[in-house]
Design an enzyme around this catalytic site. Structure first.
Site, short mmCIF file in Angstrom:
data_model
loop_
_atom_site.label_atom_id
_atom_site.label_comp_id
_atom_site.label_asym_id
_atom_site.label_seq_id
_atom_site.Cartn_x
_atom_site.Cartn_y
_atom_site.Cartn_z
N HIS A 106 3.98 -69.12 99.38
CA HIS A 106 4.03 -70.46 98.81
C HIS A 106 5.15 -71.28 99.45
O HIS A 106 6.25 -70.78 99.71
CB HIS A 106 4.26 -70.40 97.29
CG HIS A 106 3.76 -71.62 96.58
ND1 HIS A 106 4.41 -72.84 96.63
CD2 HIS A 106 2.65 -71.82 95.81
CE1 HIS A 106 3.74 -73.73 95.92
NE2 HIS A 106 2.67 -73.13 95.42
N HIS A 107 4.84 -72.55 99.72
CA HIS A 107 5.82 -73.43 100.36
C HIS A 107 7.01 -73.71 99.46
O HIS A 107 8.06 -74.17 99.92
CB HIS A 107 5.14 -74.75 100.76
CG HIS A 107 5.71 -75.36 102.01
ND1 HIS A 107 7.03 -75.24 102.37
CD2 HIS A 107 5.13 -76.09 103.00
CE1 HIS A 107 7.25 -75.88 103.50
NE2 HIS A 107 6.11 -76.40 103.91
N ALA A 108 6.88 -73.45 98.17
CA ALA A 108 8.03 -73.60 97.28
C ALA A 108 9.10 -72.58 97.58
O ALA A 108 10.26 -72.76 97.20
CB ALA A 108 7.59 -73.46 95.82
N ILE A 166 9.55 -71.07 100.93
CA ILE A 166 10.05 -71.12 102.31
C ILE A 166 9.59 -72.39 103.00
O ILE A 166 8.57 -72.98 102.65
CB ILE A 166 9.58 -69.90 103.14
CG1 ILE A 166 8.04 -69.85 103.19
CG2 ILE A 166 10.15 -68.60 102.61
CD1 ILE A 166 7.50 -68.81 104.15
N ASN A 210 13.49 -74.71 101.03
CA ASN A 210 13.08 -75.81 101.89
C ASN A 210 14.26 -76.74 102.14
O ASN A 210 14.87 -77.24 101.20
CB ASN A 210 11.93 -76.60 101.24
CG ASN A 210 10.62 -75.84 101.28
OD1 ASN A 210 9.89 -75.91 102.26
ND2 ASN A 210 10.33 -75.11 100.22
#
Length: 549
Positions: free
Chosen positions: A141-143, A145, A324
């Site tokens: 999940h982009h949350a 990395i 991020n």
């Protein structure tokens, strides 16, 4: 409560923007050579390999704990009941096991949401390829990395030699975390909000100065363009205009199309150096040239330039934290230019402005803000944008393009050598196409992911990307290396003709039907892509010769 890891406002945005049509995970498709004489079960070896390294990256063993009533961003907590059989899966392609079947499978796997009650990652070992290769697809999940953190994650999994390096096992856990209660979560959330307010207050003076400097510079550039443009009008920066309408700028579905393309990195870098451009510039030029040809083929090329959304990393050197740290900007791709050198000049102007923005904002842009109420607000905005016609009208960009540096040397997984590394990224409402590039072992690996309804024939775009590289080689051949020019010194060398745009590829029987095109008209030759000084010198020489005659 200080041991609780809160999601930043950027991390939380990827979580709150997520919907069934818009999964917010990133991933990659990796191809591997089978080890010589290998007769084992690679899935079991990979599973054992990953199990021994779960402690090297926190993303493997932490999950989300949501705030009561979604008042603020959630926190990361350890998962005490990790089910590795759920997170790691084995898939065999049906015969014949073609590359197209593999890419279709990856597109389908990438379209499904991750389970938020578990750590937000899944790995797939894919067998049955007719080439004899092994495939490994993973999504996180982009949350958790961003692109650079993904590279760090890969370093914890992959090795530099066929023999896996020895990894020190984790220490036994001294305490067992209990289930967080409502009071503890609320207290932690309030404390985090106060800390963010204090941090933001410290950064505001520097941020205000930087924004003011950028605004003054933009106004000066606009005034200068107006003065130079005269009656023709100024060429405004893309900050003052919307991107043109394209097939990519509509609400999306949850179905995906995916393909990968590999191009030589060293040759791209060499030609870019001759043209005064960086690798990033050349990646944008390749994408611009391919998009121009793709849209022109279906008579959908807008008269105005396409605009690319490009991420900017705010991560400091040596920062390996799993979160991020990224901002973004937009760059004109010059797709309205038929001359390849004019297209490159427009891209160079955009990247130069981007570098100036980075220098101005570096160190003063906060990567976190108070998140009180953000889950409600961001989720509502994402739903409104997707269900309304705003995605058709508020076009800030047409396509997302990202370039992430990867390993220059070969890496291995459970004894198998990786041959290709294709990124698989995110598409969102209004931006249905994402092109992400990862360099690996002297190659540029392009991962093209799109909403299948917007780009059903993504293989055609991949073909245009390969043809764009052939145009780039011809463009490089037309510009002589200064070192060779000095040594050879040819007498009054005439300028060479610039390479023309490649003809559209012939339609295949498997391609999705596209809009009918009008009969092709004769195409005028492009202007020579050489320096103005050379063209002026050649003209002067011809005039002198005429006088002498």
């Amino acid at each position: 409560m200080k041991d609780l890891k809160h999601l930043s406002i950027v991390d939380g945005a990827f979580l709150h923007f997520e919907s069934a049509e818009m999964p917010m995970h990133v991933g990659s498709l990796n191809l591997f050579e089978r080890p010589a004489g290998y007769d084992g079960h690679w899935y079991e070896d990979v599973k054992k390999h990953i199990t021994s390294r779960l402690h090297l990256a926190p993303v493997f063993t932490r999950k989300l704990a949501m705030m009561p009533f979604d008042l603020a961003n959630p926190v990361w907590i350890d998962d005490d009941d990790l089910d590795l059989d759920y997170h790691m899966r084995y898939v065999v392609l049906p015969k014949p096991g073609s590359r197209q079947q593999l890419e279709t499978l990856v597109a389908r796997l990438h379209s499904s949401l991750l389970d938020r009650s578990r750590p937000l990652w899944e790995f797939y070992v894919i067998d049955g390829l007719e080439s004899g290769e092994l495939a490994f697809y993973g999504k996180v999940h982009h949350a958790a990395i961003d692109g650079q953190a993904g590279v760090v994650l890969g370093q914890s999994v992959f090795d530099l030699t066929p023999e896996p390096r020895k990894v020190k096992p984790p220490r036994p856990r001294r305490t067992q975390r209990y289930q967080l209660g409502v009071a503890e979560l609320l207290a932690a959330g309030i404390e985090n909000q106060l800390n963010q307010i204090v941090t933001l207050a410290r950064l505001l003076p520097g941020l205000a100065k930087s924004v003011a400097a950028l605004a003054v510079d933009a106004l000066q550039s606009r005034s200068q363009s107006t003065a130079e443009g005269g009656k023709k009008g100024a060429k405004k920066g893309n900050v003052f205009k919307f991107a043109p309408p394209t097939p990519f700028n509509h609400p999306i579905t949850n179905q995906r199309s995916f393909t990968g393309v590999t191009l030589p990195l060293d040759e791209t870098k060499r030609i870019g150096k001759l043209l005064g451009a960086s690798v990033n510039d050349m990646v944008l030029w390749l994408c611009s040239t391919a998009l121009r040809a793709y849209l022109k083929e279906s008579r959908e090329l807008p008269a105005k330039t396409l605009v690319a959304g490009v991420p900017i990393s705010l991560r400091e050197q040596g920062d390996t934290s799993m979160n991020n740290q990224v901002a973004g900007t937009v760059i004109d791709l010059g797709t309205q230019q038929s001359d390849p050198m004019k297209r490159l000049a427009e891209i160079l102007a955009g990247t130069a402005a981007m570098k100036k923005q980075i220098g101005t904002l570096s160190g003063v842009v906060p990567t976190d803000f108070p998140s009180l109420g953000s889950p409600w607000l961001l989720s509502g905005l994402a739903s409104l944008y997707g269900r309304s016609r705003l995605a058709d009208r508020l076009r800030i960009m047409n396509v997302a393009i990202s370039n992430v540096p990867g390993a220059p040397v070969p890496v291995y997984l459970a004894g198998a050598k990786m041959t290709d590394y294709y990124p698989v990224s995110i598409v969102v409402h209004g931006v249905a196409l994402n092109i992400t590039v990862q360099s690996y072992m002297g190659r540029l690996c392009f991962g093209l992911i799109a909403c299948r309804r917007a780009v059903p024939d993504i293989g055609d775009l991949a073909t245009h990307l390969q043809q764009a590289f052939e145009q780039l080689k011809a463009l490089g051949a037309s510009v002589q290396d200064p070192a060779q020019e000095t040594s050879q010194k040819p007498p009054q060398a005439a300028p060479q003709a610039a390479p023309q745009e490649a003809a559209p590829p012939a339609a295949t029987t498997t391609a999705a039907p596209r809009r009918r095109r009008a009969p092709a008209k004769p195409r005028a030759p492009a202007a020579p892509p050489l320096a103005v000084a050379r063209k002026t010198g050649a003209k002067k020489a011809r005039r002198q010769a005429a006088r002498a005659g």
